[in-house]
Scaffold this active site. Structure first.
Site, mmCIF file in Angstrom:
data_model
loop_
_atom_site.group_PDB
_atom_site.id
_atom_site.type_symbol
_atom_site.label_atom_id
_atom_site.label_comp_id
_atom_site.label_asym_id
_atom_site.label_seq_id
_atom_site.Cartn_x
_atom_site.Cartn_y
_atom_site.Cartn_z
ATOM 1 N N GLY A 13 0.788 -1.228 0.000
ATOM 2 C CA GLY A 13 0.000 0.000 0.000
ATOM 3 C C GLY A 13 0.821 1.279 0.000
ATOM 4 N N ASN A 14 1.941 1.300 0.740
ATOM 5 C CA ASN A 14 2.701 2.558 0.838
ATOM 6 C C ASN A 14 3.418 2.905 -0.469
ATOM 7 O OD1 ASN A 14 4.574 0.488 1.200
ATOM 8 N ND2 ASN A 14 5.979 1.859 2.257
ATOM 9 N N LYS A 130 -10.775 -10.004 3.376
ATOM 10 C CA LYS A 130 -9.814 -9.063 2.772
ATOM 11 C C LYS A 130 -10.290 -7.628 2.967
ATOM 12 C CE LYS A 130 -6.380 -7.960 0.104
ATOM 13 N NZ LYS A 130 -5.106 -8.053 0.806
ATOM 14 N N LYS A 214 -2.608 -9.935 -3.085
ATOM 15 C CA LYS A 214 -1.534 -9.745 -4.074
ATOM 16 C C LYS A 214 -0.249 -10.498 -3.688
ATOM 17 C CE LYS A 214 1.137 -6.420 -1.864
ATOM 18 N NZ LYS A 214 0.480 -6.499 -0.590
ATOM 19 N N LYS A 276 2.114 -12.302 3.835
ATOM 20 C CA LYS A 276 3.442 -12.058 3.243
ATOM 21 C C LYS A 276 4.391 -13.200 3.601
ATOM 22 C CE LYS A 276 2.766 -7.127 3.682
ATOM 23 N NZ LYS A 276 1.851 -7.150 2.541
HETATM 24 N N1 LIG Z 1 5.400 -9.554 12.946
HETATM 25 C C1 LIG Z 1 5.365 -8.431 12.238
HETATM 26 N N2 LIG Z 1 6.523 -7.872 11.812
HETATM 27 C C2 LIG Z 1 6.497 -6.723 11.115
HETATM 28 N N3 LIG Z 1 5.369 -6.072 10.763
HETATM 29 C C3 LIG Z 1 4.182 -6.587 11.150
HETATM 30 C C4 LIG Z 1 4.139 -7.797 11.906
HETATM 31 N N4 LIG Z 1 2.821 -8.090 12.151
HETATM 32 C C5 LIG Z 1 2.108 -7.128 11.591
HETATM 33 N N5 LIG Z 1 2.895 -6.207 10.965
HETATM 34 C C6 LIG Z 1 2.374 -5.040 10.257
HETATM 35 O O1 LIG Z 1 2.144 -5.456 8.919
HETATM 36 C C7 LIG Z 1 2.282 -4.303 8.077
HETATM 37 C C8 LIG Z 1 2.383 -4.743 6.626
HETATM 38 O O2 LIG Z 1 1.115 -5.180 6.223
HETATM 39 P P1 LIG Z 1 0.156 -4.277 5.285
HETATM 40 O O3 LIG Z 1 0.105 -2.868 5.823
HETATM 41 O O4 LIG Z 1 -1.114 -5.007 5.114
HETATM 42 O O5 LIG Z 1 1.025 -4.341 3.982
HETATM 43 P P2 LIG Z 1 0.951 -3.790 2.482
HETATM 44 O O6 LIG Z 1 -0.220 -2.836 2.357
HETATM 45 O O7 LIG Z 1 2.284 -3.122 2.333
HETATM 46 O O8 LIG Z 1 0.819 -5.005 1.619
HETATM 47 C C9 LIG Z 1 3.501 -3.626 8.653
HETATM 48 O O9 LIG Z 1 3.585 -2.272 8.274
HETATM 49 C C10 LIG Z 1 3.275 -3.811 10.163
HETATM 50 O O10 LIG Z 1 2.554 -2.700 10.668
HETATM 51 N N1 LIG Z 2 -5.197 -7.106 -3.481
HETATM 52 C C1 LIG Z 2 -4.400 -6.821 -2.402
HETATM 53 O O1 LIG Z 2 -3.797 -7.700 -1.769
HETATM 54 O O2 LIG Z 2 -4.347 -5.471 -2.049
HETATM 55 P P1 LIG Z 2 -3.591 -4.815 -0.804
HETATM 56 O O3 LIG Z 2 -2.168 -5.264 -0.897
HETATM 57 O O4 LIG Z 2 -3.754 -3.337 -0.994
HETATM 58 O O5 LIG Z 2 -4.268 -5.326 0.436
#
Ligand SMILES: Nc1ncnc2c1ncn2[C@@H]1O[C@H](COP(=O)(O)OP(=O)(O)O)[C@@H](O)[C@H]1O
Ligand SMILES: NC(=O)OP(=O)(O)O
Length: 314
Positions: A13-14, A130, A214, A276
């Site tokens: 997302g970032n 989701k 994703k 992830k």
């Molecule tokens: N064990 C962990 N180690 C590191 N980050 C974690 C952990 N558990 C949860 N997170 C959180 O997960 C976030 C990443 O997930 P998300 O924001 O959904 O990712 P993205 O949108 O980049 O795909 C990190 O920024 C952190 O806040």
């Molecule tokens: N489709 C999907 O996984 O989107 P985000 O990474 O924004 O959650």
């Protein structure tokens, strides 16, 4: 000359921001990180998320049905397709410009509208998980639930979001074309938003009401393209155990076995870090030599050079 490392990058997302102007600015930084890897001699394929964007598009299309009674509601699969085009457009232009700025003129960039087959009997259809769209307060979430029948859930202490079904990706429909483009040396953006979810009905591909994760779609694409690396770029430099607790510990390297142990112990939040790590493990154990890396967008180059990030390998 040694063979180029093939890398599939999953952008979080970032890397994209939450609004149109934010995305326009974010993709410039994202393009720098990606072109850094190309300059390091890597062959890169890009995938990205779409949670905020697909929610925004879905709401905009819903507003249209209130303005014009002849407009039926837009299926979520079509909203995912729209999000691929919208994000791909900004991202491919930012990449094109960054390549040209660095004097790289021989790498064409293109976005592949990608469909991903899911199983119509996937239990995920019965259990929406989701998060999409923006974060809401409890009051706003209750109002949306009441008005539109949406399912709303609290998202890791950050507020409430709508949740939709997220079945597992089974097959990337356009993988042959993606492979041809990558083999021809093109920079391809594919499987955006996890891919447009479809089910196979005879010869017909029917859009499904879902948003695929994703990270899982990127893992499948990395395996299909026989990539060496799956890099998941997100908002943290490393993965932690005991995340956010006083005994938090940042991890440089996890074996697949260690990662599975940590997952069992509940160290990774579902819906954020857990998918992830699951995708990283799936990729790393799929063939000897394959590695996954989870790190911060801006640290992609350091990550691939082994300086930072969390590496997952057999
Ligand atoms: N064990 C962990 N180690 C590191 N980050 C974690 C952990 N558990 C949860 N997170 C959180 O997960 C976030 C990443 O997930 P998300 O924001 O959904 O990712 P993205 O949108 O980049 O795909 C990190 O920024 C952190 O806040
Ligand atoms: N489709 C999907 O996984 O989107 P985000 O990474 O924004 O959650």
């Amino acid at each position: 000359m040694s063979k180029k490392k093939r890398i599939v990058i999953a952008l979080g997302g970032n890397a994209l921001g939450n609004t149109l102007p934010e995305q326009m600015a974010a993709v410039k930084i994202t393009a720098r990180a990606i072109v850094d890897l190309i300059e390091e001699g890597c062959e890169v394929v890009v995938a990205h998320g779409n949670g905020p964007q697909v929610g925004m598009i879905n709401n905009a299309m819903l507003a249209l049905t209130h303005e014009d009674e002849k407009q039926p509601n837009t299926p979520l699969s079509v909203c995912v397709a729209m999000s691929q085009a919208y994000i791909g457009y900004d991202l491919q232009n930012a990449l094109r410009e960054e390549l040209l700025n660095r004097g790289i003129t021989d790498i064409p960039v293109a976005t592949m509208i990608t469909q991903v087959r899911v199983d119509e009997n996937d239990p995920a259809f019965e259990n929406p998980s989701k998060p999409i769209g923006r974060f809401l307060t409890k009051e706003q979430a209750d109002e949306m639930a009441e008005k539109y029948n949406y399912i709303m859930k609290e998202d890791a202490g950050r507020g409430y979001r709508r949740v939709v079904a997220s079945p597992k990706p089974q097959e990337i429909v356009e993988i042959g074309t993606i492979r041809n483009m990558v083999n021809a040396g093109e920079l391809v953006i594919a499987c955006g938003g996890g891919g447009i979810p479809v089910t196979l009905q005879g010869n017909h591909l029917k859009g499904a009401s879902a948003v695929i994760d994703k990270d899982f779609a990127s893992c499948l694409m990395a395996k299909n393209l026989d990539a060496d690396f799956l890099i998941i770029l997100t908002a943290v430099e490393k993965v932690a155990v005991n995340y956010g607790k006083p005994d938090e510990k940042w991890i440089d390297h996890m074996t697949v076995e260690e990662a599975k142990q940590y997952m069992e112990e509940g160290h990774f939040a579902p819906g954020s870090m857990l998918p992830k790590v699951q995708a990283a493990v799936d990729f790393a154990e799929s063939k000897p030599g394959r590695q996954a890396l989870i790190t911060l967008l801006e640290k992609a180059k350091d990550g691939i050079n082994g300086v930072t990030g969390t590496r997952i390998s057999l």
